[in-house]
Design a protein around this motif. Structure first.
Motif, PDB file in Angstrom:
ATOM      1  N   ALA A   1      35.419   3.317  18.157  1.00 12.59           N
ATOM      2  CA  ALA A   1      34.407   3.742  17.183  1.00 12.59           C
ATOM      3  C   ALA A   1      35.034   3.831  15.802  1.00 12.59           C
ATOM      4  O   ALA A   1      36.184   4.269  15.659  1.00 12.59           O
ATOM      5  CB  ALA A   1      33.827   5.094  17.581  1.00 12.59           C
ATOM      6  N   ALA A   2      34.306   3.390  14.798  1.00 11.45           N
ATOM      7  CA  ALA A   2      34.710   3.568  13.400  1.00 11.45           C
ATOM      8  C   ALA A   2      33.892   4.729  12.840  1.00 11.45           C
ATOM      9  O   ALA A   2      32.659   4.701  12.865  1.00 11.45           O
ATOM     10  CB  ALA A   2      34.471   2.292  12.606  1.00 11.45           C
ATOM     11  N   ILE A   3      34.597   5.738  12.326  1.00 13.04           N
ATOM     12  CA  ILE A   3      33.964   7.008  11.950  1.00 13.04           C
ATOM     13  C   ILE A   3      34.376   7.360  10.524  1.00 13.04           C
ATOM     14  O   ILE A   3      35.537   7.212  10.153  1.00 13.04           O
ATOM     15  CB  ILE A   3      34.421   8.125  12.913  1.00 13.04           C
ATOM     16  N   PRO A   4      33.443   7.853   9.700  1.00 10.23           N
ATOM     17  CA  PRO A   4      33.838   8.248   8.337  1.00 10.23           C
ATOM     18  C   PRO A   4      34.710   9.494   8.360  1.00 10.23           C
ATOM     19  O   PRO A   4      34.658  10.305   9.283  1.00 10.23           O
ATOM     20  CB  PRO A   4      32.489   8.522   7.651  1.00 10.23           C
ATOM     21  N   ILE A   5      35.551   9.622   7.361  1.00 12.63           N
ATOM     22  CA  ILE A   5      36.397  10.811   7.274  1.00 12.63           C
ATOM     23  C   ILE A   5      35.513  12.058   7.106  1.00 12.63           C
ATOM     24  O   ILE A   5      34.375  11.966   6.663  1.00 12.63           O
ATOM     25  CB  ILE A   5      37.399  10.702   6.100  1.00 12.63           C
ATOM     26  N   ARG A   6      36.071  13.194   7.528  1.00  8.23           N
ATOM     27  CA  ARG A   6      35.359  14.475   7.509  1.00  8.23           C
ATOM     28  C   ARG A   6      34.095  14.439   8.370  1.00  8.23           C
ATOM     29  O   ARG A   6      33.048  14.945   7.992  1.00  8.23           O
ATOM     30  CB  ARG A   6      35.041  14.893   6.062  1.00  8.23           C
TER      31      ARG A   6
ATOM     32  N   GLY B   1      26.644   6.293   8.832  1.00  6.06           N
ATOM     33  CA  GLY B   1      26.649   6.389  10.282  1.00  6.06           C
ATOM     34  C   GLY B   1      27.993   5.967  10.841  1.00  6.06           C
ATOM     35  O   GLY B   1      28.981   5.840  10.113  1.00  6.06           O
ATOM     36  N   VAL B   2      28.026   5.742  12.153  1.00  4.47           N
ATOM     37  CA  VAL B   2      29.232   5.291  12.834  1.00  4.47           C
ATOM     38  C   VAL B   2      28.949   3.915  13.434  1.00  4.47           C
ATOM     39  O   VAL B   2      27.795   3.492  13.511  1.00  4.47           O
ATOM     40  CB  VAL B   2      29.644   6.281  13.948  1.00  4.47           C
ATOM     41  N   THR B   3      30.001   3.218  13.844  1.00  7.79           N
ATOM     42  CA  THR B   3      29.792   1.918  14.470  1.00  7.79           C
ATOM     43  C   THR B   3      30.769   1.742  15.617  1.00  7.79           C
ATOM     44  O   THR B   3      31.728   2.504  15.766  1.00  7.79           O
ATOM     45  CB  THR B   3      29.928   0.770  13.458  1.00  7.79           C
TER      46      THR B   3
ATOM     47  N   LEU C   1      29.544   0.785   4.847  1.00  2.00           N
ATOM     48  CA  LEU C   1      28.479   1.740   5.134  1.00  2.00           C
ATOM     49  C   LEU C   1      29.012   2.935   5.920  1.00  2.00           C
ATOM     50  O   LEU C   1      28.574   4.070   5.711  1.00  2.00           O
ATOM     51  CB  LEU C   1      27.355   1.044   5.903  1.00  2.00           C
ATOM     52  N   VAL C   2      29.951   2.668   6.835  1.00  2.00           N
ATOM     53  CA  VAL C   2      30.564   3.782   7.567  1.00  2.00           C
ATOM     54  C   VAL C   2      31.314   4.690   6.595  1.00  2.00           C
ATOM     55  O   VAL C   2      31.190   5.919   6.641  1.00  2.00           O
ATOM     56  CB  VAL C   2      31.516   3.260   8.667  1.00  2.00           C
TER      57      VAL C   2
ATOM     58  N   ILE D   1      19.292   4.056  14.737  1.00  2.68           N
ATOM     59  CA  ILE D   1      19.873   2.980  13.936  1.00  2.68           C
ATOM     60  C   ILE D   1      19.744   3.361  12.466  1.00  2.68           C
ATOM     61  O   ILE D   1      18.636   3.477  11.934  1.00  2.68           O
ATOM     62  CB  ILE D   1      19.172   1.636  14.198  1.00  2.68           C
ATOM     63  N   ALA D   2      20.893   3.540  11.811  1.00  4.65           N
ATOM     64  CA  ALA D   2      20.870   3.918  10.395  1.00  4.65           C
ATOM     65  C   ALA D   2      20.678   2.691   9.507  1.00  4.65           C
ATOM     66  O   ALA D   2      19.834   2.696   8.604  1.00  4.65           O
ATOM     67  CB  ALA D   2      22.166   4.637  10.033  1.00  4.65           C
ATOM     68  N   GLU D   3      21.479   1.638   9.753  1.00  2.00           N
ATOM     69  CA  GLU D   3      21.434   0.429   8.929  1.00  2.00           C
ATOM     70  C   GLU D   3      21.872  -0.759   9.770  1.00  2.00           C
ATOM     71  O   GLU D   3      22.562  -0.612  10.776  1.00  2.00           O
ATOM     72  CB  GLU D   3      22.394   0.546   7.721  1.00  2.00           C
TER      73      GLU D   3
END
Length: 299
Positions: free
Chosen positions: A167-172, A239-241, A233-234, A220-222
């Motif tokens: 999974a690719a996740i944004p920081i924080r 969102g996450v991917t 976008l992540v 689904i965000a985008e």
């Protein structure tokens, strides 16, 4: 039948306008129309329906469009093979990659092939999943590497290797408190997926097991048009991917963290697909190298 007539027809079939097609090939619409008419006379069928003030492909035209693509691809492959022979190549191997498949193992495999067989001309083309199997069927490629699994006697599929999903996740993000991400936890958050218009099966970014989670019910965000856009976008927090661990590593972003999915999530297989027929020596050696890279020495 002239090659330029085939090219003219394909451009008209794409544009469905003699004016736009003529501008693309830098001739006047009238000689272009005559060239298509000559082609129809040679074939004995109507390829285009010119009634009602617009152009449409007839059923024969749709069938011939597919054959014209195949004939031009065959001639281009022949030209490239002859050129390679003139430059010292004694044999050739044509490899198709499912569009968007950018695994480091593939690069390593291709590098090894080039190192061990410098006199074999290796051509690599990227294709959509459906086009990849068509290319195999029409002898435009010798082997296709794909995430798409088939149940068909027409093709032989061999497991090349398996990769872990991640999974690719944004920081924080709350999920970063976990070393491995359970799929059930990940799916609580909005997803960023590949554009369904460009990738109808979403198989480069979303493996088969996620499709079975009933995608319409997911958040689904985008939809993104590329891996780079997806990571952007992540990083922006949309969102996450999900993707293959090795592929996500190729698109690192300072504001994105890649975490493996938990062990109950299955590995994602990559398959080598070939036509069900005897293998050439070059293809046999390619598969042996592939098996060795996947820790499978059998053939």
């Amino acid at each position: 039948m002239r090659m330029r007539h085939l090219r003219y027809f394909l451009i008209v079939a794409e544009e469905l306008s003699f004016v736009r097609a003529a501008a693309k090939v830098h001739i006047e619409p009238s000689p272009l129309s005559r060239a298509i008419k000559e082609l129809e006379i040679q074939l004995g069928v109507r390829l285009l329906d010119r009634s009602k003030g617009r152009i449409q492909l007839t059923c024969s035209g749709k069938a011939f469009r597919e054959e014209a693509h195949r004939m031009l691809a065959f001639m281009e492959a022949a030209r490239m093979r002859v050129l390679a022979t003139s430059n010292g190549a004694c044999s050739y191997l044509r490899i198709g990659l499912e569009d968007g498949l950018a695994q480091p193992r593939i690069a390593q495999l291709l590098a090894r092939c080039r190192e061990e067989e410098p006199r074999t001309n290796i051509r690599v083309v990227q294709l959509k999943p459906s086009d990849l199997f068509q290319a195999l069927r029409y002898d435009q490629i010798d082997v296709g590497l794909t995430l798409t699994e088939l149940d068909s006697d027409e093709f032989i599929q061999r497991l090349a290797w398996e990769e872990r999903p991640a999974a690719a996740i944004p920081i924080r993000h709350p999920l970063l408190s976990l070393e491995e991400i359970p799929l059930s936890e990940l799916l609580r958050y909005p997803l960023i997926l590949s554009n369904p218009e460009q990738d109808a099966k979403n198989q480069k970014v979303v493996p088969q097991w996620l499709q079975e989670q009933q995608l319409p019910k997911l958040k689904i965000a985008e939809y993104a048009t590329s891996h780079e856009a997806m990571m952007m976008l992540v990083s922006a927090g949309y969102g996450v991917t999900i993707g293959l661990e090795s592929q996500l590593a190729l698109y690192r972003h300072p504001d994105v963290i890649v975490r493996p999915l938990s062990s109950e999530t299955p590995d994602v297989p990559t398959f080598a697909s070939v036509l069900n027929r005897p293998f050439s020596d070059e293809l046999q050696r390619f598969l042996i190298r592939m098996d060795a890279m996947g820790n499978k020495i059998t053939i």
